[in-house]
Design a protein around this motif. Structure first.
Motif, mmCIF file in Angstrom:
data_model
loop_
_atom_site.group_PDB
_atom_site.id
_atom_site.type_symbol
_atom_site.label_atom_id
_atom_site.label_comp_id
_atom_site.label_asym_id
_atom_site.label_seq_id
_atom_site.Cartn_x
_atom_site.Cartn_y
_atom_site.Cartn_z
ATOM 1 N N SER A 115 0.825 -1.211 0.000
ATOM 2 C CA SER A 115 0.000 0.000 0.000
ATOM 3 C C SER A 115 0.855 1.256 0.000
ATOM 4 N N VAL A 116 2.097 1.143 0.498
ATOM 5 C CA VAL A 116 3.013 2.288 0.554
ATOM 6 C C VAL A 116 4.384 1.828 0.078
ATOM 7 N N LEU A 117 5.001 2.607 -0.807
ATOM 8 C CA LEU A 117 6.351 2.286 -1.265
ATOM 9 C C LEU A 117 7.371 2.588 -0.174
ATOM 10 N N PRO A 118 8.519 1.879 -0.165
ATOM 11 C CA PRO A 118 9.603 2.269 0.744
ATOM 12 C C PRO A 118 9.971 3.742 0.533
ATOM 13 N N GLU A 119 10.336 4.397 1.604
ATOM 14 C CA GLU A 119 10.554 5.849 1.574
ATOM 15 C C GLU A 119 11.569 6.271 0.519
ATOM 16 N N HIS A 120 12.642 5.486 0.348
ATOM 17 C CA HIS A 120 13.692 5.889 -0.583
ATOM 18 C C HIS A 120 13.305 5.695 -2.042
ATOM 19 N N TRP A 121 12.150 5.074 -2.292
ATOM 20 C CA TRP A 121 11.637 4.984 -3.666
ATOM 21 C C TRP A 121 10.736 6.168 -4.012
ATOM 22 N N VAL A 122 10.509 7.059 -3.073
ATOM 23 C CA VAL A 122 9.578 8.174 -3.268
ATOM 24 C C VAL A 122 10.347 9.481 -3.357
ATOM 25 N N ASP A 123 10.008 10.287 -4.329
ATOM 26 C CA ASP A 123 10.578 11.625 -4.470
ATOM 27 C C ASP A 123 9.552 12.624 -3.940
ATOM 28 N N PRO A 124 9.900 13.404 -2.910
ATOM 29 C CA PRO A 124 8.939 14.380 -2.378
ATOM 30 C C PRO A 124 8.429 15.362 -3.430
ATOM 31 N N ALA A 125 9.189 15.525 -4.514
ATOM 32 C CA ALA A 125 8.782 16.470 -5.564
ATOM 33 C C ALA A 125 7.730 15.873 -6.493
ATOM 34 N N ASP A 126 7.467 14.575 -6.373
ATOM 35 C CA ASP A 126 6.456 13.951 -7.232
ATOM 36 C C ASP A 126 5.082 14.561 -6.982
ATOM 37 N N ARG A 127 4.326 14.711 -8.051
ATOM 38 C CA ARG A 127 2.955 15.204 -7.937
ATOM 39 C C ARG A 127 2.151 14.661 -9.108
ATOM 40 N N PRO A 128 0.856 14.603 -8.983
ATOM 41 C CA PRO A 128 0.043 14.107 -10.101
ATOM 42 C C PRO A 128 0.153 15.023 -11.317
ATOM 43 N N VAL A 229 24.443 5.510 -13.536
ATOM 44 C CA VAL A 229 24.893 5.189 -14.885
ATOM 45 C C VAL A 229 23.779 5.406 -15.901
ATOM 46 N N VAL A 230 22.679 6.030 -15.479
ATOM 47 C CA VAL A 230 21.600 6.370 -16.403
ATOM 48 C C VAL A 230 21.928 7.698 -17.067
ATOM 49 N N ALA A 231 21.633 7.788 -18.367
ATOM 50 C CA ALA A 231 22.031 8.967 -19.123
ATOM 51 C C ALA A 231 21.347 10.239 -18.650
ATOM 52 N N ARG A 232 20.141 10.117 -18.124
ATOM 53 C CA ARG A 232 19.416 11.296 -17.670
ATOM 54 C C ARG A 232 18.372 10.860 -16.644
ATOM 55 N N PRO A 233 17.792 11.816 -15.898
ATOM 56 C CA PRO A 233 16.745 11.432 -14.940
ATOM 57 C C PRO A 233 15.610 10.683 -15.622
ATOM 58 N N TYR A 234 14.980 9.778 -14.873
ATOM 59 C CA TYR A 234 13.926 8.961 -15.466
ATOM 60 C C TYR A 234 12.783 9.868 -15.920
ATOM 61 N N PRO A 235 12.045 9.459 -16.959
ATOM 62 C CA PRO A 235 10.981 10.311 -17.514
ATOM 63 C C PRO A 235 9.913 10.629 -16.470
ATOM 64 N N PRO A 236 9.476 11.876 -16.367
ATOM 65 C CA PRO A 236 8.531 12.263 -15.315
ATOM 66 C C PRO A 236 7.160 11.604 -15.438
ATOM 67 N N ARG A 237 6.821 11.102 -16.624
ATOM 68 C CA ARG A 237 5.511 10.457 -16.777
ATOM 69 C C ARG A 237 5.489 9.058 -16.169
ATOM 70 N N VAL A 238 6.670 8.472 -15.937
ATOM 71 C CA VAL A 238 6.759 7.084 -15.478
ATOM 72 C C VAL A 238 6.398 7.007 -14.000
ATOM 73 N N ALA A 239 5.442 6.144 -13.678
ATOM 74 C CA ALA A 239 5.008 5.988 -12.291
ATOM 75 C C ALA A 239 6.021 5.143 -11.523
ATOM 76 N N ARG A 240 6.419 5.631 -10.356
ATOM 77 C CA ARG A 240 7.414 4.904 -9.564
ATOM 78 C C ARG A 240 6.918 3.527 -9.146
ATOM 79 N N VAL A 241 5.601 3.390 -9.012
ATOM 80 C CA VAL A 241 5.069 2.077 -8.636
ATOM 81 C C VAL A 241 5.436 1.034 -9.685
ATOM 82 N N TYR A 242 5.547 1.452 -10.948
ATOM 83 C CA TYR A 242 5.908 0.499 -11.994
ATOM 84 C C TYR A 242 7.407 0.186 -11.970
#
Length: 347
Positions: A115-128, A229-242
């Motif tokens: 029901s809740v992701l581990p804290e370190h998988w969450v970015d406080p800046a995330d928003r719908p 080692v990722v070329a750039r930050p992950y795309p903002p549309r991608v849901a962290r739950v996935y």
């Protein structure tokens, strides 16, 4: 034609030439191994190990989200302190004090999404996403593949631009649609009304060989902060739950398989969804793959021909067997878990 600025990539420390592996054991059974991880992380003192947090996340997923801790001994003494960021021993036990003989998840469809992701998988800046953002990213299920490649523009790891060598990689696998539906994962889709995994929130663009590695459980995405080692930050549309779902799927797929150990059963909800989504009896082909749901010799021959052609084109990739003869037949041996960094802030 335009010039694309080179991505800013922080080089990781040099990996050891022949990395060792950490092996995680269940404390309630005699030398029952759960999984292993390559020791590729520097502890800053000249030794290599594996991120404590990554191993603990994997253990808690295998225990179906039950919290616990690591110890070098099956009695749980001493605990590995949280301040120990990199594990440098080669043997640990995952301890659940309230349930010493905890069952493990050996079938991904038995895993309950938390029901809740581990804290370190969450970015406080995330928003719908709102308004124009939804319109920008929204694609119908039939346009998911083209939409992901169009929105990303290149492989998110290597920054390879050529579209012909980039694939749309599902994070929550399409083959697990029943699990996806039973766990209401579609609530995180951008295209409302889409109850399938075919949504741009559930896909990233990867170079073909990296897509093969991801689907072959040869790598995982994991949040490791700014050194990546990722070329750039992950795309903002991608849901962290996935992203977390793919991490869980690849971890569970690499569990050592044993007999005579308690396992978590697949829930009634998933079983019911599988029955509901099962192709109508008499239908010989899957709408997704084009191959028969009950493959014939011709289907198997086509698959083998395709696989052989792929390995001819990619000679640097070595085929391996799940069972190499070195383990008893009640165990299916998988290699250690490599991973790819994900550009997320530290928790």
């Amino acid at each position: 034609m335009y010039a694309r600025p080179a991505p800013t990539i922080t080089a990781p420390p040099p990996f050891p030439t022949h990395p060792q592996s950490i092996v995680i054991y269940h404390p309630a059974y005699n030398n029952v191994r759960l999984f292993s991880c390559f020791m590729l992380d520097s502890d800053g003192a000249g030794r290599y190990g594996c991120l404590h947090r990554l191993v603990l996340d994997a253990c808690q997923i295998i225990a179906n989200n039950v919290p616990g801790f690591l110890s070098p001994n099956p009695n749980g003494i001493p605990r590995v302190p949280a301040a120990e960021l990199v594990l440098t021993d080669t043997r640990y036990y995952f301890i659940v004090e309230s349930m010493p003989q905890y069952p493990i998840v050996v079938d991904f469809e038995a895993w309950q999404f938390p029901s809740v992701l581990p804290e370190h998988w969450v970015d406080p800046a995330d928003r719908p996403l709102v308004g124009d953002e939804v319109a920008l990213y929204q694609r119908s299920p039939s346009r998911m593949s083209d939409g992901v490649k169009e929105l990303d523009g290149s492989c998110i790891i290597t920054d390879t631009i050529t579209r012909d060598v980039c694939h749309n990689a599902h994070l929550s696998p399409h083959s697990l649609s029943a699990w996806f539906s039973a766990n209401r994962m579609y609530d995180y889709n951008i295209y409302k009304g889409n109850s399938t995994p075919d949504d741009v929130a559930n896909g990233v663009s990867l170079r073909a060989d990296l897509h093969l590695c991801l689907d072959g459980q040869s790598m995982v995405f994991y949040p490791i902060g700014s050194d990546t080692v990722v070329a750039r930050p992950y795309p903002p549309r991608v849901a962290r739950v996935y992203l977390y779902t793919r991490f869980a799927f690849n971890v569970i797929s690499r569990i050592y398989k044993h007999r005579n150990i308690a396992t978590v059963p697949v829930s009634a909800q998933v079983v019911a969804e599988k029955a509901r989504l099962k192709p109508a009896q008499g239908s010989s082909f899957s709408s997704v793959s084009g191959f028969s749901s009950n493959p014939t010799d011709d289907d198997n021959s086509r698959l083998e021909d395709m696989k052989a052609a792929w390995f001819r084109e990619h000679p640097q990739i070595r085929q391996t067997s799940l069972h190499d003869g070195s383990q008893p037949h009640d165990q299916v041996l998988h290699g250690p878990i490599p991973r790819c960094g994900l550009s997320l802030p530290e928790a």
